[in-house]
Design a protein around this motif. Structure first.
Motif, PDB file in Angstrom:
ATOM      1  N   GLY A   1     -11.451  -1.529  -7.996  1.00 31.79           N
ATOM      2  CA  GLY A   1     -11.683  -1.962  -9.365  1.00 31.79           C
ATOM      3  C   GLY A   1     -10.427  -2.051 -10.215  1.00 31.79           C
ATOM      4  O   GLY A   1     -10.507  -2.098 -11.437  1.00 31.79           O
ATOM      5  N   HIS A   2      -9.241  -2.086  -9.586  1.00 32.45           N
ATOM      6  CA  HIS A   2      -7.977  -2.194 -10.320  1.00 32.45           C
ATOM      7  C   HIS A   2      -6.904  -2.725  -9.367  1.00 32.45           C
ATOM      8  O   HIS A   2      -7.071  -2.679  -8.146  1.00 32.45           O
ATOM      9  CB  HIS A   2      -7.552  -0.824 -10.869  1.00 32.45           C
ATOM     10  CG  HIS A   2      -7.468   0.241  -9.820  1.00 32.45           C
ATOM     11  ND1 HIS A   2      -6.378   0.407  -8.986  1.00 32.45           N
ATOM     12  CD2 HIS A   2      -8.357   1.195  -9.444  1.00 32.45           C
ATOM     13  CE1 HIS A   2      -6.593   1.410  -8.158  1.00 32.45           C
ATOM     14  NE2 HIS A   2      -7.792   1.910  -8.407  1.00 32.45           N
ATOM     15  N   PRO A   3      -5.800  -3.248  -9.907  1.00 38.91           N
ATOM     16  CA  PRO A   3      -4.700  -3.655  -9.032  1.00 38.91           C
ATOM     17  C   PRO A   3      -4.161  -2.450  -8.260  1.00 38.91           C
ATOM     18  O   PRO A   3      -4.303  -1.306  -8.699  1.00 38.91           O
ATOM     19  CB  PRO A   3      -3.645  -4.191 -10.002  1.00 38.91           C
ATOM     20  CG  PRO A   3      -4.408  -4.553 -11.228  1.00 38.91           C
ATOM     21  CD  PRO A   3      -5.536  -3.556 -11.308  1.00 38.91           C
ATOM     22  N   LEU A   4      -3.533  -2.721  -7.126  1.00 34.70           N
ATOM     23  CA  LEU A   4      -3.052  -1.643  -6.264  1.00 34.70           C
ATOM     24  C   LEU A   4      -1.695  -2.007  -5.675  1.00 34.70           C
ATOM     25  O   LEU A   4      -1.501  -3.119  -5.185  1.00 34.70           O
ATOM     26  CB  LEU A   4      -4.043  -1.412  -5.112  1.00 34.70           C
ATOM     27  CG  LEU A   4      -3.642  -0.416  -4.036  1.00 34.70           C
ATOM     28  CD1 LEU A   4      -3.547   1.000  -4.600  1.00 34.70           C
ATOM     29  CD2 LEU A   4      -4.627  -0.467  -2.878  1.00 34.70           C
ATOM     30  N   CYS A   5      -0.782  -1.064  -5.731  1.00 35.32           N
ATOM     31  CA  CYS A   5       0.490  -1.169  -5.028  1.00 35.32           C
ATOM     32  C   CYS A   5       0.409  -0.146  -3.897  1.00 35.32           C
ATOM     33  O   CYS A   5       0.189   1.042  -4.147  1.00 35.32           O
ATOM     34  CB  CYS A   5       1.637  -0.877  -5.987  1.00 35.32           C
ATOM     35  SG  CYS A   5       3.254  -1.208  -5.275  1.00 35.32           S
ATOM     36  N   LEU A   6       0.549  -0.611  -2.658  1.00 31.98           N
ATOM     37  CA  LEU A   6       0.315   0.240  -1.492  1.00 31.98           C
ATOM     38  C   LEU A   6       1.448   0.085  -0.484  1.00 31.98           C
ATOM     39  O   LEU A   6       1.757  -1.032  -0.067  1.00 31.98           O
ATOM     40  CB  LEU A   6      -1.016  -0.150  -0.841  1.00 31.98           C
ATOM     41  CG  LEU A   6      -1.494   0.682   0.328  1.00 31.98           C
ATOM     42  CD1 LEU A   6      -1.904   2.084  -0.128  1.00 31.98           C
ATOM     43  CD2 LEU A   6      -2.677   0.001   1.014  1.00 31.98           C
ATOM     44  N   ARG A   7       2.072   1.200  -0.106  1.00 31.84           N
ATOM     45  CA  ARG A   7       3.093   1.194   0.945  1.00 31.84           C
ATOM     46  C   ARG A   7       2.373   1.423   2.273  1.00 31.84           C
ATOM     47  O   ARG A   7       1.744   2.454   2.486  1.00 31.84           O
ATOM     48  CB  ARG A   7       4.147   2.264   0.696  1.00 31.84           C
ATOM     49  CG  ARG A   7       5.269   2.219   1.731  1.00 31.84           C
ATOM     50  CD  ARG A   7       6.415   3.160   1.434  1.00 31.84           C
ATOM     51  NE  ARG A   7       5.957   4.485   1.108  1.00 31.84           N
ATOM     52  CZ  ARG A   7       6.411   5.190   0.071  1.00 31.84           C
ATOM     53  NH1 ARG A   7       7.310   4.701  -0.735  1.00 31.84           N
ATOM     54  NH2 ARG A   7       5.957   6.401  -0.152  1.00 31.84           N
ATOM     55  N   VAL A   8       2.476   0.470   3.167  1.00 27.38           N
ATOM     56  CA  VAL A   8       1.749   0.470   4.444  1.00 27.38           C
ATOM     57  C   VAL A   8       2.258   1.566   5.380  1.00 27.38           C
ATOM     58  O   VAL A   8       3.457   1.729   5.566  1.00 27.38           O
ATOM     59  CB  VAL A   8       1.877  -0.899   5.138  1.00 27.38           C
ATOM     60  CG1 VAL A   8       1.238  -0.879   6.522  1.00 27.38           C
ATOM     61  CG2 VAL A   8       1.288  -2.002   4.276  1.00 27.38           C
ATOM     62  N   GLU A   9       1.295   2.313   5.940  1.00 22.40           N
ATOM     63  CA  GLU A   9       1.591   3.258   7.016  1.00 22.40           C
ATOM     64  C   GLU A   9       0.991   2.758   8.332  1.00 22.40           C
ATOM     65  O   GLU A   9       1.601   2.896   9.382  1.00 22.40           O
ATOM     66  CB  GLU A   9       1.026   4.641   6.694  1.00 22.40           C
ATOM     67  CG  GLU A   9       1.705   5.312   5.525  1.00 22.40           C
ATOM     68  CD  GLU A   9       1.065   6.649   5.161  1.00 22.40           C
ATOM     69  OE1 GLU A   9       0.157   7.119   5.872  1.00 22.40           O
ATOM     70  OE2 GLU A   9       1.485   7.212   4.148  1.00 22.40           O
ATOM     71  N   GLU A  10      -0.215   2.197   8.255  1.00 17.56           N
ATOM     72  CA  GLU A  10      -0.937   1.750   9.456  1.00 17.56           C
ATOM     73  C   GLU A  10      -1.907   0.645   9.078  1.00 17.56           C
ATOM     74  O   GLU A  10      -2.471   0.641   7.991  1.00 17.56           O
ATOM     75  CB  GLU A  10      -1.719   2.932  10.040  1.00 17.56           C
ATOM     76  CG  GLU A  10      -2.530   2.609  11.254  1.00 17.56           C
ATOM     77  CD  GLU A  10      -3.357   3.788  11.752  1.00 17.56           C
ATOM     78  OE1 GLU A  10      -4.111   3.588  12.719  1.00 17.56           O
ATOM     79  OE2 GLU A  10      -3.285   4.889  11.166  1.00 17.56           O
TER      80      GLU A  10
END
Length: 87
Positions: free
Chosen positions: A25-34
């Motif tokens: 329900g909101h924007p997301l900044c995500l650093r990929v692990e898997e």
């Protein structure tokens, strides 16, 4: 035809709009692990589980999470390599 899933090596940072992922329900900044390619067939290859570290607007880690991400949102300029800051 569905878009191909791009390479998402560990450390890639995804900047996702609200509509690019489910259940947040909101924007997301995500650093990929898997990336869980093995589960995408359950979603007709349109969605992909990505496990990683959520990042605040200033890049501060805010917790590990799993996100169900729209494959179509992964193409193009939303992905970038993550360069860690030196201490």
């Amino acid at each position: 035809m569905l878009p191909a899933v791009p390479e998402l090596p560990a450390g890639t940072v995804l900047e996702l709009r609200t509509e690019d992922w489910r259940y947040g329900g909101h924007p997301l900044c995500l650093r990929v692990e898997e990336v869980r390619h093995d589960l995408s067939h359950y979603y007709r290859e349109e969605w992909l589980w990505v496990i990683g570290e959520a990042l605040d607007a200033d890049g501060t880690p805010s917790g590990r999470m799993e996100a169900l991400v729209k494959v179509a949102a992964l193409a193009g300029p939303r992905t970038e390599a993550f360069a860690p800051h030196g201490d």
